[in-house]
Design an enzyme around this catalytic site. Sequence first.
Site, mmCIF file in Angstrom:
data_model
loop_
_atom_site.group_PDB
_atom_site.id
_atom_site.type_symbol
_atom_site.label_atom_id
_atom_site.label_comp_id
_atom_site.label_asym_id
_atom_site.label_seq_id
_atom_site.Cartn_x
_atom_site.Cartn_y
_atom_site.Cartn_z
ATOM 1 N N GLU A 19 32.090 -1.619 40.689
ATOM 2 C CA GLU A 19 32.097 -2.146 39.350
ATOM 3 C C GLU A 19 33.535 -1.621 38.803
ATOM 4 O OE1 GLU A 19 31.898 -3.892 36.930
ATOM 5 O OE2 GLU A 19 29.756 -4.723 36.896
ATOM 6 N N ARG A 99 21.609 3.828 30.340
ATOM 7 C CA ARG A 99 22.763 4.292 31.015
ATOM 8 C C ARG A 99 24.182 3.573 30.417
ATOM 9 N NH1 ARG A 99 24.935 0.777 34.549
ATOM 10 N NH2 ARG A 99 23.669 -0.855 35.800
ATOM 11 N N ASN A 101 27.507 1.274 31.159
ATOM 12 C CA ASN A 101 28.006 0.233 31.641
ATOM 13 C C ASN A 101 29.280 0.018 31.446
ATOM 14 O OD1 ASN A 101 26.671 -1.562 33.810
ATOM 15 N ND2 ASN A 101 26.848 -3.327 32.270
ATOM 16 N N GLU A 120 16.545 -2.778 32.019
ATOM 17 C CA GLU A 120 17.324 -4.061 31.409
ATOM 18 C C GLU A 120 16.292 -4.664 30.358
ATOM 19 O OE1 GLU A 120 18.663 -6.855 34.238
ATOM 20 O OE2 GLU A 120 19.395 -5.223 35.508
ATOM 21 N N ASN A 147 28.624 -6.015 29.183
ATOM 22 C CA ASN A 147 29.391 -6.431 30.164
ATOM 23 C C ASN A 147 30.817 -6.576 29.821
ATOM 24 O OD1 ASN A 147 29.112 -5.551 32.906
ATOM 25 N ND2 ASN A 147 27.018 -6.931 33.020
ATOM 26 N N ASP A 195 29.650 -11.428 34.382
ATOM 27 C CA ASP A 195 29.732 -9.939 34.352
ATOM 28 C C ASP A 195 30.827 -9.444 33.673
ATOM 29 O OD1 ASP A 195 29.350 -7.179 35.281
ATOM 30 O OD2 ASP A 195 28.128 -8.135 36.985
#
Length: 284
Positions: A19, A99, A101, A120, A147, A195
């Site tokens: 990522e 968490r 992102n 999620e 995102n 994303d």
Amino acid sequence: MSGYSGYEVAVRAEAELGEGPTWDTATGRLLWLDILGMRIHTYDPSSGRRTVRTTEQHIGAVKPRAGGGLVLNLRDGVGLLDPDDTFRWLHHEPVPGRRANDAAVAPDGSLWAGTMRYDEAAGGGTLSRLTGAGDMRTVLPDVTVSNGTGWSPDGRLMYYADTPTRRVDVFDYDAEGIRNRRPLVEIEEGAGFPDGLTVDADGCVWVALWNGGAVRRYTPDGALDRVVSLPAPLTTACTFGGPTLTDLYVTTARVSLPRPTPLSGSLLVIPTTTQGLPQPPFQG
């Protein structure tokens, strides 16, 4: 609209959840990470040199800081890594089951950091703005999977993807914050989920499609004008880098794939004739 697959393999890897590619102009290196593997990677395309360092918890994003060092969006908050490797928390806020992102640096040098629940769960994440002084303000509550975030060349628009919505949204942006949320595009059923994203010098939005094996370019009015197909179904994020900011780097993942492709988890690069925007460092 044109489709092509003129990619190259920048780094062959098996990142569980690759990522967050970010071009560090000051060092001429690409930063990227493996969220679940708890690793920060660097890649110098001029020499091929690579480095890997581990973190003590899951990491959602890493960005350069003005004057050197890194800012890290970690599971339990946002931390600062100094050039001498000294670490300290800028904002420490552990939330069980949540968490970090994706994150992005705004034109004013603030960090816009996203979170999500491990399961999620709908509405379990946030998007928050942090300054170098450690001031934190939640900008978007009730996000599911925070995102891609990016800004138009003139800094007047902000683009954002809450992945399960299938939309890339656009906001008006100024010193007071964001307002007037509306959809820029909606990804059709079967094409994947939006994303990470980046914005080029023409104001077009490039978005990686999770479970879509592609990166798409949309014009500022939301028209699809380019599709880049890639040999990894879990394409996660993209950014422009290289000395002229014309190389599009794309991260990929292999998590949850019963049969990962050979390049799932690798860092790919697509040479283009399009120029990206220089990304500002975090002012902190």
